[in-house]
Design an enzyme around this catalytic site. Structure first.
Site, PDB file in Angstrom:
ATOM      1  N   ARG A 135      56.736 158.305 -32.222  1.00 61.14           N
ATOM      2  CA  ARG A 135      56.555 156.934 -32.711  1.00 61.14           C
ATOM      3  C   ARG A 135      57.739 156.665 -33.629  1.00 61.14           C
ATOM      4  NH1 ARG A 135      50.836 155.434 -35.541  1.00 61.14           N
ATOM      5  NH2 ARG A 135      51.957 156.203 -37.367  1.00 61.14           N
TER       6      ARG A 135
ATOM      7  N   MET B  72      31.413 134.502 -32.780  1.00 63.62           N
ATOM      8  CA  MET B  72      32.435 134.437 -33.820  1.00 63.62           C
ATOM      9  C   MET B  72      31.840 134.631 -35.217  1.00 63.62           C
ATOM     10  SD  MET B  72      35.194 131.437 -34.668  1.00 63.62           S
ATOM     11  CE  MET B  72      35.986 131.509 -33.083  1.00 63.62           C
TER      12      MET B  72
ATOM     13  N   TYR C 178      25.342 133.946 -26.268  1.00 70.56           N
ATOM     14  CA  TYR C 178      26.185 133.494 -25.155  1.00 70.56           C
ATOM     15  C   TYR C 178      26.052 134.391 -23.925  1.00 70.56           C
ATOM     16  CZ  TYR C 178      28.688 130.626 -28.612  1.00 70.56           C
ATOM     17  OH  TYR C 178      29.027 129.725 -29.575  1.00 70.56           O
TER      18      TYR C 178
ATOM     19  N   LYS D 192      47.433 151.411 -47.211  1.00 69.94           N
ATOM     20  CA  LYS D 192      47.953 150.364 -46.311  1.00 69.94           C
ATOM     21  C   LYS D 192      46.801 149.517 -45.772  1.00 69.94           C
ATOM     22  CE  LYS D 192      47.748 153.632 -42.445  1.00 69.94           C
ATOM     23  NZ  LYS D 192      48.533 154.520 -41.558  1.00 69.94           N
TER      24      LYS D 192
HETATM   25  C1  LIG Z   1      48.101 155.849 -41.846  1.00 70.14           C
HETATM   26  C2  LIG Z   1      48.998 156.973 -42.167  1.00 70.14           C
HETATM   27  C3  LIG Z   1      48.537 158.082 -42.896  1.00 70.14           C
HETATM   28  C4  LIG Z   1      47.074 158.293 -43.217  1.00 70.14           C
HETATM   29  O1  LIG Z   1      46.411 158.677 -42.023  1.00 70.14           O
HETATM   30  P1  LIG Z   1      44.851 159.035 -42.038  1.00 70.14           P
HETATM   31  O2  LIG Z   1      44.594 159.572 -40.680  1.00 70.14           O
HETATM   32  O3  LIG Z   1      44.130 157.763 -42.293  1.00 70.14           O
HETATM   33  O4  LIG Z   1      44.646 160.006 -43.111  1.00 70.14           O
HETATM   34  C5  LIG Z   1      49.456 159.035 -43.295  1.00 70.14           C
HETATM   35  N1  LIG Z   1      50.755 158.912 -42.976  1.00 70.14           N
HETATM   36  C6  LIG Z   1      51.225 157.880 -42.242  1.00 70.14           C
HETATM   37  C7  LIG Z   1      52.674 157.814 -41.888  1.00 70.14           C
HETATM   38  C8  LIG Z   1      50.368 156.884 -41.800  1.00 70.14           C
HETATM   39  O5  LIG Z   1      50.833 155.864 -41.071  1.00 70.14           O
END
Ligand SMILES: *Cc1c(COP(=O)(O)O)cnc(C)c1O
Length: 386
Positions: A140, A322, A274, A42
């Site tokens: 969640r 930036m 800055y 992802k």
């Molecule tokens: C991001 C994610 C993972 C991987 O988590 P890591 O801590 O990066 O290994 C696995 N399952 C779900 C549902 C996630 O959102």
């Protein structure tokens, strides 16, 4: 693989070592020898480039890939990926039909999702592959235990109609990065119960899965049929409590470097960047590093994060802007064009993403994932092929 912004390489680049990534996948498979491995790609492969990383992970034995959004999964299919692929972050009206037609496993945390899946599967003329997500304690996404029997019953009814197949039952940890945290055992107990409820309702999921990176690395009883490591695929430890990359046998995959844009002598008492958050303590040499928060560096790293330049660690002098920041080279000789390494595996003495995370008050996940599209990715190691 050629990056698409070749003209920008002189300024900054993120080298992505696909050999290291393949080694990490093999190492993770050895941590979970009885489970299949889903490489989580992802967020553009945690900033490393989803498509090349996905291919390399497949080559090293990842039988599944995972993404958050359906768009990320569809992009992998368009890039030619043909293996098992799951995505889990859906909202009403999502591209269910396209996901089903592209053989992507989807996820449902509530009956609204099952209803949309059934409609889409009918339109597609083929059954969807669905993983039911239980909330075993993360609070969640996922279905609460009180609502689980209803979700399971609805899924079973849709399965009996031929609209879908429940291929997975799954959940996600809250505290696996703290080995021994009591929530971990509690979540596993809740998961076993959720699986039992699903089985009693007549479901026969192909894969039960709960383990992210820290659980893959530290909690074998969480491995079930499939593990879902993300950050560790990219060679980063999920937390100091779990270990260091080195102690875990992981190799950091990303090296972020830049070329000095300017080196100049300045007198003592000179304000830098800055707000003049830094003042030169005496006559010195300043080096200008042409990377900033638009490239994904945390502004919180101002005055704090280390870089390797001219053979030494130097701390960012003053604010990250930036597009650039400054280092005080303390009179060392350096020239415009010299390479500055912001972070990498640490093998050549450079800081790591973990060092940056500590300096910026965040986690290494965020350091690599936020590196923006302005920084070209340059792939090294055996190419990942088509
Ligand atoms: C991001 C994610 C993972 C991987 O988590 P890591 O801590 O990066 O290994 C696995 N399952 C779900 C549902 C996630 O959102």
């Amino acid at each position: 693989m050629a990056a698409d912004r070749a003209e920008d390489h002189g300024r900054a680049r993120a080298e992505i070592d696909l050999d290291a990534l393949r080694d990490n996948v093999r190492t993770l498979r050895a941590y979970a020898p009885r489970a299949e491995l889903m490489a989580v790609v992802k967020a553009d492969g945690y900033g490393h480039g989803a498509v090349p990383c996905a291919r390399a992970a497949r080559q090293a034995g990842a039988t599944w890939l995972g993404t958050a959004t359906p768009q990320e999964a569809i992009a992998l299919r368009k890039a030619g990926d043909r293996g098992r692929l799951m995505c889990w972050l859906w909202t009403p009206g999502g591209p269910w039909r396209e996901a089903i037609e592209r053989d992507i496993d989807v996820s449902a945390s509530g009956t609204w999702a099952l209803e949309e899946i059934v409609t889409a599967a009918r339109a597609a003329g083929r059954p969807a592959r669905v993983h039911l997500k239980a909330d075993t304690g993360l609070g969640r996404n996922g279905c609460q235990p009180a609502d689980w029997p209803q979700l399971v019953a609805a899924a079973r009814a849709a399965e009996a109609e031929g609209a879908l197949k429940v291929t997975g039952v799954w959940s996600h940890f809250a505290c696996a990065d703290e080995p021994g945290h009591p929530a971990n055992a509690a979540q596993l107990a809740a998961f076993r119960e959720a699986v039992a409820v699903a089985e009693r309702a007549g479901l026969d999921p192909e894969v039960r899965h709960h383990a992210n990176s820290p659980a893959t690395l530290t909690l074998p009883e969480s491995h079930f049929d499939l593990v879902r490591p993300g950050v560790s695929v990219y060679g980063l430890s999920p937390s100091p409590e779990v270990g260091t990359a080195d102690s875990l046998g992981l190799r950091p995959v990303m090296t972020l470097s830049a070329s000095l844009a300017l080196v100049k002598r300045v007198p003592g008492g000179h304000g830098v960047s800055y707000g003049h958050g830094y003042t030169t303590p005496g006559e010195t040499t300043l080096g200008l590093v042409p990377v900033g928060y638009a490239d994904g560096l945390p502004r919180h790293a101002s005055g704090a994060a280390p870089v390797l330049v001219a053979g030494k660690w130097r701390t960012i002098a003053g604010r990250v802007a930036m597009d650039q920041f400054v280092v005080d080279l303390g009179g060392d000789t350096a020239a415009a064009g010299d390479r500055v390494v912001l972070f990498g595996p640490g093998e050549a003495g450079e800081p790591t993403a973990e060092d940056w995370a500590r300096a910026a008050g965040t986690i290494s996940y965020e350091i690599v994932t936020r590196i923006s599209a302005r920084v070209p990715r340059v792939y090294t190691g055996e190419p990942a092929g088509a």
